[in-house]
Design a protein around this motif. Structure first.
Motif, PDB file in Angstrom:
ATOM      1  N   VAL A   1       0.838  -1.202   0.000  1.00  0.00           N
ATOM      2  CA  VAL A   1       0.000   0.000   0.000  1.00  0.00           C
ATOM      3  C   VAL A   1       0.872   1.250   0.000  1.00  0.00           C
ATOM      4  CG1 VAL A   1      -1.693   1.316   1.327  1.00  0.00           C
ATOM      5  CG2 VAL A   1      -1.972  -1.165   1.054  1.00  0.00           C
ATOM      6  N   HIS A   2       1.919   1.268   0.810  1.00  0.00           N
ATOM      7  CA  HIS A   2       2.800   2.439   0.874  1.00  0.00           C
ATOM      8  C   HIS A   2       3.450   2.716  -0.478  1.00  0.00           C
ATOM      9  CE1 HIS A   2       6.669   4.479   1.491  1.00  0.00           C
ATOM     10  NE2 HIS A   2       6.007   5.177   2.411  1.00  0.00           N
ATOM     11  N   ASP A   3       4.044   1.677  -1.077  1.00  0.00           N
ATOM     12  CA  ASP A   3       4.754   1.864  -2.346  1.00  0.00           C
ATOM     13  C   ASP A   3       3.804   2.263  -3.475  1.00  0.00           C
ATOM     14  OD1 ASP A   3       6.980   1.116  -0.911  1.00  0.00           O
ATOM     15  OD2 ASP A   3       7.353  -0.733  -2.032  1.00  0.00           O
ATOM     16  N   LEU A   4       2.638   1.617  -3.543  1.00  0.00           N
ATOM     17  CA  LEU A   4       1.680   1.967  -4.593  1.00  0.00           C
ATOM     18  C   LEU A   4       1.110   3.364  -4.385  1.00  0.00           C
ATOM     19  CD1 LEU A   4      -0.194  -1.377  -5.254  1.00  0.00           C
ATOM     20  CD2 LEU A   4       1.288  -0.130  -6.830  1.00  0.00           C
ATOM     21  N   HIS A   5       0.844   3.739  -3.138  1.00  0.00           N
ATOM     22  CA  HIS A   5       0.303   5.075  -2.873  1.00  0.00           C
ATOM     23  C   HIS A   5       1.299   6.149  -3.312  1.00  0.00           C
ATOM     24  CE1 HIS A   5      -1.881   7.880   0.198  1.00  0.00           C
ATOM     25  NE2 HIS A   5      -2.135   8.199  -1.049  1.00  0.00           N
ATOM     26  N   ALA A   6       2.578   5.954  -2.995  1.00  0.00           N
ATOM     27  CA  ALA A   6       3.594   6.921  -3.419  1.00  0.00           C
ATOM     28  C   ALA A   6       3.656   7.011  -4.946  1.00  0.00           C
ATOM     29  CB  ALA A   6       4.955   6.523  -2.855  1.00  0.00           C
ATOM     30  N   ALA A   7       3.616   5.874  -5.635  1.00  0.00           N
ATOM     31  CA  ALA A   7       3.650   5.880  -7.102  1.00  0.00           C
ATOM     32  C   ALA A   7       2.380   6.506  -7.679  1.00  0.00           C
ATOM     33  CB  ALA A   7       3.839   4.461  -7.630  1.00  0.00           C
ATOM     34  N   MET A   8       1.223   6.225  -7.070  1.00  0.00           N
ATOM     35  CA  MET A   8      -0.045   6.820  -7.522  1.00  0.00           C
ATOM     36  C   MET A   8       0.021   8.343  -7.410  1.00  0.00           C
ATOM     37  SD  MET A   8      -2.605   4.064  -5.682  1.00  0.00           S
ATOM     38  CE  MET A   8      -4.110   5.032  -5.832  1.00  0.00           C
ATOM     39  N   ASP A   9       0.504   8.832  -6.277  1.00  0.00           N
ATOM     40  CA  ASP A   9       0.605  10.275  -6.078  1.00  0.00           C
ATOM     41  C   ASP A   9       1.591  10.915  -7.053  1.00  0.00           C
ATOM     42  OD1 ASP A   9      -1.288  10.246  -4.082  1.00  0.00           O
ATOM     43  OD2 ASP A   9       0.133  10.540  -2.432  1.00  0.00           O
ATOM     44  N   ALA A  10       2.695  10.235  -7.347  1.00  0.00           N
ATOM     45  CA  ALA A  10       3.678  10.773  -8.285  1.00  0.00           C
ATOM     46  C   ALA A  10       3.094  10.899  -9.684  1.00  0.00           C
ATOM     47  CB  ALA A  10       4.929   9.893  -8.294  1.00  0.00           C
ATOM     48  N   VAL A  11       2.348   9.889 -10.120  1.00  0.00           N
ATOM     49  CA  VAL A  11       1.721   9.943 -11.450  1.00  0.00           C
ATOM     50  C   VAL A  11       0.659  11.036 -11.476  1.00  0.00           C
ATOM     51  CG1 VAL A  11       0.255   8.673 -13.079  1.00  0.00           C
ATOM     52  CG2 VAL A  11       2.257   7.566 -12.065  1.00  0.00           C
ATOM     53  N   ALA A  12      -0.144  11.131 -10.424  1.00  0.00           N
ATOM     54  CA  ALA A  12      -1.181  12.174 -10.364  1.00  0.00           C
ATOM     55  C   ALA A  12      -0.543  13.561 -10.405  1.00  0.00           C
ATOM     56  CB  ALA A  12      -2.031  12.010  -9.109  1.00  0.00           C
ATOM     57  N   ALA A  13       0.533  13.762  -9.654  1.00  0.00           N
ATOM     58  CA  ALA A  13       1.204  15.067  -9.632  1.00  0.00           C
ATOM     59  C   ALA A  13       1.771  15.407 -11.003  1.00  0.00           C
ATOM     60  CB  ALA A  13       2.310  15.065  -8.583  1.00  0.00           C
ATOM     61  N   ARG A  14       2.330  14.426 -11.661  1.00  0.00           N
ATOM     62  CA  ARG A  14       2.893  14.657 -12.998  1.00  0.00           C
ATOM     63  C   ARG A  14       1.810  15.079 -13.987  1.00  0.00           C
ATOM     64  NH1 ARG A  14       7.743  11.929 -15.659  1.00  0.00           N
ATOM     65  NH2 ARG A  14       7.538  12.706 -17.755  1.00  0.00           N
ATOM     66  N   ARG A  15       0.612  14.550 -13.805  1.00  0.00           N
ATOM     67  CA  ARG A  15      -0.509  14.886 -14.681  1.00  0.00           C
ATOM     68  C   ARG A  15      -1.263  16.128 -14.206  1.00  0.00           C
ATOM     69  NH1 ARG A  15      -0.482  11.369 -18.549  1.00  0.00           N
ATOM     70  NH2 ARG A  15      -0.436   9.131 -18.254  1.00  0.00           N
ATOM     71  N   GLY A  16      -0.860  16.685 -13.079  1.00  0.00           N
ATOM     72  CA  GLY A  16      -1.542  17.872 -12.561  1.00  0.00           C
ATOM     73  C   GLY A  16      -2.895  17.565 -11.945  1.00  0.00           C
ATOM     74  N   LEU A  17      -3.066  16.309 -11.458  1.00  0.00           N
ATOM     75  CA  LEU A  17      -4.329  15.890 -10.861  1.00  0.00           C
ATOM     76  C   LEU A  17      -4.216  15.914  -9.342  1.00  0.00           C
ATOM     77  CD1 LEU A  17      -4.958  12.873 -13.233  1.00  0.00           C
ATOM     78  CD2 LEU A  17      -6.039  15.116 -13.348  1.00  0.00           C
ATOM     79  N   ASP A  18      -5.344  15.764  -8.682  1.00  0.00           N
ATOM     80  CA  ASP A  18      -5.384  15.748  -7.224  1.00  0.00           C
ATOM     81  C   ASP A  18      -4.786  14.458  -6.713  1.00  0.00           C
ATOM     82  OD1 ASP A  18      -6.001  16.470  -4.613  1.00  0.00           O
ATOM     83  OD2 ASP A  18      -7.954  15.482  -4.706  1.00  0.00           O
ATOM     84  N   ALA A  19      -3.699  14.561  -5.955  1.00  0.00           N
ATOM     85  CA  ALA A  19      -3.073  13.388  -5.344  1.00  0.00           C
ATOM     86  C   ALA A  19      -3.807  13.078  -4.045  1.00  0.00           C
ATOM     87  CB  ALA A  19      -1.592  13.653  -5.089  1.00  0.00           C
ATOM     88  N   GLY A  20      -3.632  11.874  -3.574  1.00  0.00           N
ATOM     89  CA  GLY A  20      -4.369  11.404  -2.406  1.00  0.00           C
ATOM     90  C   GLY A  20      -3.730  11.740  -1.077  1.00  0.00           C
ATOM     91  N   GLY A  21      -2.636  12.480  -1.038  1.00  0.00           N
ATOM     92  CA  GLY A  21      -2.006  12.815   0.235  1.00  0.00           C
ATOM     93  C   GLY A  21      -0.790  11.945   0.484  1.00  0.00           C
ATOM     94  N   PRO A  22      -0.129  12.164   1.638  1.00  0.00           N
ATOM     95  CA  PRO A  22       1.104  11.433   1.919  1.00  0.00           C
ATOM     96  C   PRO A  22       0.846   9.946   2.126  1.00  0.00           C
ATOM     97  CG  PRO A  22       0.427  12.705   3.826  1.00  0.00           C
ATOM     98  CD  PRO A  22      -0.497  13.063   2.707  1.00  0.00           C
TER      99      PRO A  22
END
Length: 190
Positions: free
Chosen positions: A167-188
């Motif tokens: 969960v930790h590793d996927l959440h970090a990767a999900m947030d990185a992809v969202a940030a790159r696309r300029g979308l709302d990331a899910g938090g730390p």
């Protein structure tokens, strides 16, 4: 005396959403390791077909249905997911209940393959990894089984002891992809 209650591997950790991607725990039902004896793969294939309406998968493949599936997990090994195994299967294979040994989660959304590209050395884009394809691979530093179960859904299985790391590793990767696309990331990450 304290009363213990059963908990799923990802209890309190999932679901998560970041950008266009969602990570949710899945209850796959019973998970049974199937390991055919020498020369028994064809007989096991017939028995799976007769008893469960499934079959023995080719390497890198999963046979999926509404009732469950059989997912290839290595040389002469697959996992029956969903139903309890019919006793007739024991004539052709060693059966081992693995239900409590795995954490299972679905990563869904169009950016799922991009999220996993940060962690997995396998091309998981739909054109390279079609529905029913499966791979036993690394996800970060964990051994994982990844199966495409739908056009935008990848089912990920890791050992239960690695659920929090998954969960930790996927959440970090999900947030990185969202940030790159300029979308709302899910938090730390947790």
């Amino acid at each position: 005396m304290a009363e213990l209650a059963p908990m799923s591997p990802c209890a309190g950790l999932l679901p998560l959403r970041s950008g266009t991607v969602r990570l949710a725990e899945v209850d796959p039902g019973r998970i049974t390791s199937l390991m055919p004896g020498p020369g028994q793969a064809a007989a096991l294939d017939r028995a799976l077909s007769e008893t469960h309406g499934l079959g023995w998968p080719a390497p890198g493949q999963a046979i999926l249905s509404q009732r469950g599936g059989v997912v290839w997990t290595g040389l002469d090994q697959a996992m029956l997911m969903g139903p309890a195994p019919d006793p007739a299967l024991a004539r052709h294979a060693a059966l081992t209940d693995q239900s409590d040994a795995w954490a299972v989660a679905d990563l869904s959304g169009g950016d799922g393959p991009e999220v996993l590209a940060r962690l997995v050395p396998v091309d998981l884009r739909p054109q390279a990894f079609a529905e029913g394809a499966t791979a036993r691979t690394l996800l970060g530093h964990m051994t994982a089984s990844i199966t495409r179960t739908g056009p935008e859904t990848l089912r990920i299985m890791v050992f239960r002891s690695m659920a929090r790391t998954l969960v930790h590793d996927l959440h970090a990767a999900m947030d990185a992809v969202a940030a790159r696309r300029g979308l709302d990331a899910g938090g730390p990450p947790r």
